[in-house]
Design a protein around this motif. Structure first.
Motif, short mmCIF file in Angstrom:
data_model
loop_
_atom_site.label_atom_id
_atom_site.label_comp_id
_atom_site.label_asym_id
_atom_site.label_seq_id
_atom_site.Cartn_x
_atom_site.Cartn_y
_atom_site.Cartn_z
N MET A 192 -48.28 -11.48 -13.19
CA MET A 192 -48.86 -10.85 -12.16
C MET A 192 -48.72 -11.74 -10.89
SD MET A 192 -49.55 -7.45 -12.98
CE MET A 192 -48.21 -7.64 -13.92
N ASP A 193 -48.91 -12.77 -10.98
CA ASP A 193 -49.03 -13.90 -9.82
C ASP A 193 -47.70 -14.23 -9.26
OD1 ASP A 193 -50.73 -15.46 -8.33
OD2 ASP A 193 -49.88 -17.21 -9.31
N GLN A 194 -46.60 -13.53 -9.88
CA GLN A 194 -45.30 -13.79 -9.25
C GLN A 194 -44.87 -12.47 -8.38
OE1 GLN A 194 -43.78 -16.52 -10.42
NE2 GLN A 194 -45.67 -16.70 -11.49
N ARG A 195 -46.10 -11.89 -7.93
CA ARG A 195 -45.91 -10.88 -7.02
C ARG A 195 -44.81 -9.84 -7.34
NH1 ARG A 195 -50.43 -11.98 -3.81
NH2 ARG A 195 -50.67 -14.10 -3.69
N ILE A 196 -44.92 -9.39 -8.46
CA ILE A 196 -43.86 -8.51 -8.65
C ILE A 196 -44.12 -6.99 -7.97
CG2 ILE A 196 -43.22 -9.43 -11.08
CD1 ILE A 196 -45.06 -7.67 -12.52
N ARG A 197 -43.05 -6.18 -7.82
CA ARG A 197 -43.39 -4.95 -7.24
C ARG A 197 -44.26 -3.99 -7.93
NH1 ARG A 197 -37.54 -3.09 -4.97
NH2 ARG A 197 -36.97 -5.26 -3.62
N ALA A 198 -44.45 -3.78 -9.17
CA ALA A 198 -45.24 -2.93 -9.90
C ALA A 198 -46.46 -3.42 -10.23
CB ALA A 198 -44.26 -2.62 -11.21
N GLU A 199 -46.96 -4.48 -9.64
CA GLU A 199 -48.29 -5.19 -9.75
C GLU A 199 -49.28 -4.14 -9.59
OE1 GLU A 199 -51.20 -8.41 -8.00
OE2 GLU A 199 -49.29 -8.61 -7.44
N GLY A 200 -49.19 -3.17 -8.67
CA GLY A 200 -50.11 -2.22 -8.41
C GLY A 200 -50.34 -1.26 -9.35
N ILE A 201 -49.25 -0.97 -9.93
CA ILE A 201 -49.21 -0.11 -11.36
C ILE A 201 -49.67 -0.74 -12.77
CG2 ILE A 201 -48.12 1.64 -12.50
CD1 ILE A 201 -46.25 1.95 -10.28
N LEU A 202 -49.23 -1.87 -12.81
CA LEU A 202 -49.46 -2.54 -14.18
C LEU A 202 -50.96 -3.14 -14.43
CD1 LEU A 202 -46.05 -4.72 -14.44
CD2 LEU A 202 -46.76 -2.62 -15.63
N ARG A 203 -51.58 -3.60 -12.99
CA ARG A 203 -52.74 -4.09 -13.45
C ARG A 203 -53.87 -3.25 -13.71
NH1 ARG A 203 -53.95 -7.16 -8.04
NH2 ARG A 203 -54.02 -5.06 -7.11
N ILE A 217 -53.37 -0.75 -15.53
CA ILE A 217 -52.87 -0.08 -16.91
C ILE A 217 -53.44 -1.23 -17.92
CG2 ILE A 217 -50.89 0.44 -18.48
CD1 ILE A 217 -49.38 1.30 -16.13
N PHE A 218 -53.32 -2.58 -17.59
CA PHE A 218 -53.75 -3.50 -18.33
C PHE A 218 -55.19 -3.53 -18.31
CE2 PHE A 218 -49.65 -5.93 -17.16
CZ PHE A 218 -48.93 -5.41 -18.30
N VAL A 234 -58.22 -7.31 -29.54
CA VAL A 234 -57.36 -7.82 -28.71
C VAL A 234 -56.76 -6.88 -27.50
CG1 VAL A 234 -55.23 -8.96 -28.36
CG2 VAL A 234 -56.72 -9.92 -29.97
N TRP A 235 -56.26 -5.62 -28.17
CA TRP A 235 -55.73 -4.69 -27.31
C TRP A 235 -56.91 -4.20 -26.05
CZ3 TRP A 235 -57.55 0.22 -26.25
CH2 TRP A 235 -56.84 1.09 -25.79
N GLN A 236 -58.21 -4.24 -26.35
CA GLN A 236 -59.21 -3.82 -25.35
C GLN A 236 -59.39 -4.95 -24.45
OE1 GLN A 236 -62.61 -2.03 -26.89
NE2 GLN A 236 -63.05 -1.24 -24.88
N ALA A 237 -59.66 -6.10 -24.88
CA ALA A 237 -60.31 -7.32 -23.99
C ALA A 237 -59.08 -8.00 -23.25
CB ALA A 237 -60.73 -8.12 -24.75
N SER A 238 -57.83 -7.93 -23.75
CA SER A 238 -56.65 -8.72 -23.02
C SER A 238 -56.75 -8.57 -21.39
CB SER A 238 -55.39 -8.69 -23.74
OG SER A 238 -55.48 -9.16 -24.94
N GLY A 239 -56.62 -7.29 -21.08
CA GLY A 239 -56.74 -7.10 -19.75
C GLY A 239 -57.99 -7.42 -18.76
N PHE A 240 -59.02 -7.52 -19.53
CA PHE A 240 -60.05 -7.92 -18.86
C PHE A 240 -59.79 -9.54 -18.56
CE2 PHE A 240 -64.07 -10.28 -19.24
CZ PHE A 240 -64.91 -9.84 -18.06
N VAL A 241 -59.31 -10.36 -19.51
CA VAL A 241 -59.24 -11.73 -19.46
C VAL A 241 -57.92 -11.85 -18.41
CG1 VAL A 241 -58.42 -13.86 -20.81
CG2 VAL A 241 -59.98 -12.30 -21.69
#
Length: 304
Positions: free
Chosen positions: A107-118, A120-121, A178-185
């Motif tokens: 996400m730190d690479q400033r990818i275009r889909a960051e606003g959508i992926l974040r 979701i994660f 792991v599926w639930q907490a990885s996005g929070f981390v």
């Protein structure tokens, strides 16, 4: 000849409205503080007291010493629960931190889909552990989920029966957790990455350092506080995990996925061994305290 002392100006008297404004926040917070004091810290002390009694179905207030702790550490199920907690805790914390850091760097690479992926994660963390456990119970059920789907697609040799396999069932709890907490981390690490001064990275790039070395030698070491915070949060969640296990495996098959939290519940409310259940709760509290107190001490020491 007498001298006249100059009159000292007395401080202005506060009006009733000023006094009310000063006391109003305390009055508003007082009921909440009293409730927390009673139902959190009061019941913690009550549980500690019961662990030194011989309580069974109902509380007994006659102290008998460490008898409940002796009985606790003589239970095979308790050793199974501690073993499962070690497996679950190590894998859960390690995998969540690894995936979270990897996603944050992406996400730190400033990818275009960051606003959508974040979002979701982050979405799994918005679900309760009961919903997560129930959903993954359907996914991993050999007769309903992934294995059945692959068989319907013609892959008859595919087998994924971890949910009903006593040797592998604890790893299904790891998968769901792991599926639930990885996005929070990931969100924690991303906040840490965005807080690093960009001038440091630019200086390293001017010196010719490749991006991988910049992350390995400069950025990741600077994320030490985030690593520590993520470890504390995940360790706390691992120790008190209950609803995820109950919804996913029910502690089974047999006692293959028994954790200290499920042990405490079963011995307190199912097997009518309130003193032993209280002793297990105290051991869980000591585990959480052993993790949080050094962290708080280090934070206060750094501030000083």
């Amino acid at each position: 000849m007498t001298t006249i002392e100059p009159a000292t100006a007395s401080p202005p008297r506060r009006s009733f409205a000023d006094n009310l404004r000063g006391w109003l926040p305390k009055l508003v917070l007082a009921p909440s503080f009293a409730v927390i004091l009673l139902f959190v810290y009061g019941f913690i002390l009550w549980t500690v007291y019961l662990s030194f009694t011989n309580s069974r179905i109902l509380p007994v207030y006659k102290l008998v010493g460490f008898d409940a702790y002796v009985r606790l550490w003589s239970q095979p199920n308790w050793y199974m629960a501690m073993k499962n907690l070690a497996i679950f805790g190590v894998l859960y914390i390690g995998i969540c931190i690894s995936i979270g850091l990897g996603l944050a760097i992406l996400m730190d690479q400033r990818i275009r889909a960051e606003g959508i992926l974040r979002p979701i994660f982050l979405y799994p963390m918005a679900l309760s552990f009961v919903v997560t456990g129930t959903a993954w119970k359907w996914f991993l059920n050999p007769g309903l989920g992934i294995e059945n789907t692959m068989h319907n697609l013609g892959w008859e040799s595919f087998k994924f029966d971890w949910l009903v396999n006593p040797d592998m069932a604890i790893y299904t709890v790891v998968i769901a957790g792991v599926w639930q907490a990885s996005g929070f981390v990931m969100a924690m690490f991303l906040a840490g990455l965005r807080g690093i001064d960009g001038e440091i990275i630019k200086a390293a790039q001017i010196d010719g350092a490749p991006l991988t070395k910049i992350y390995r030698r400069i950025i990741i070491p600077m994320l030490r506080p985030v690593f520590l915070s993520a470890f504390i949060v995940l360790a706390h969640m691992a120790i008190k995990s209950y609803d995820l296990v109950i919804a996913l495996t029910g502690g089974g098959p047999g006692n293959a996925t028994e954790l200290p939290s499920t042990f405490m519940y079963s011995y307190t409310f199912t097997r009518s061994q309130m003193a032993v259940g209280s002793a297990s709760a105290v051991m869980m509290l000591m585990g959480i305290t052993a993790i949080i107190v050094p962290y708080l001490y280090s934070e206060l020491r750094e501030k000083r």
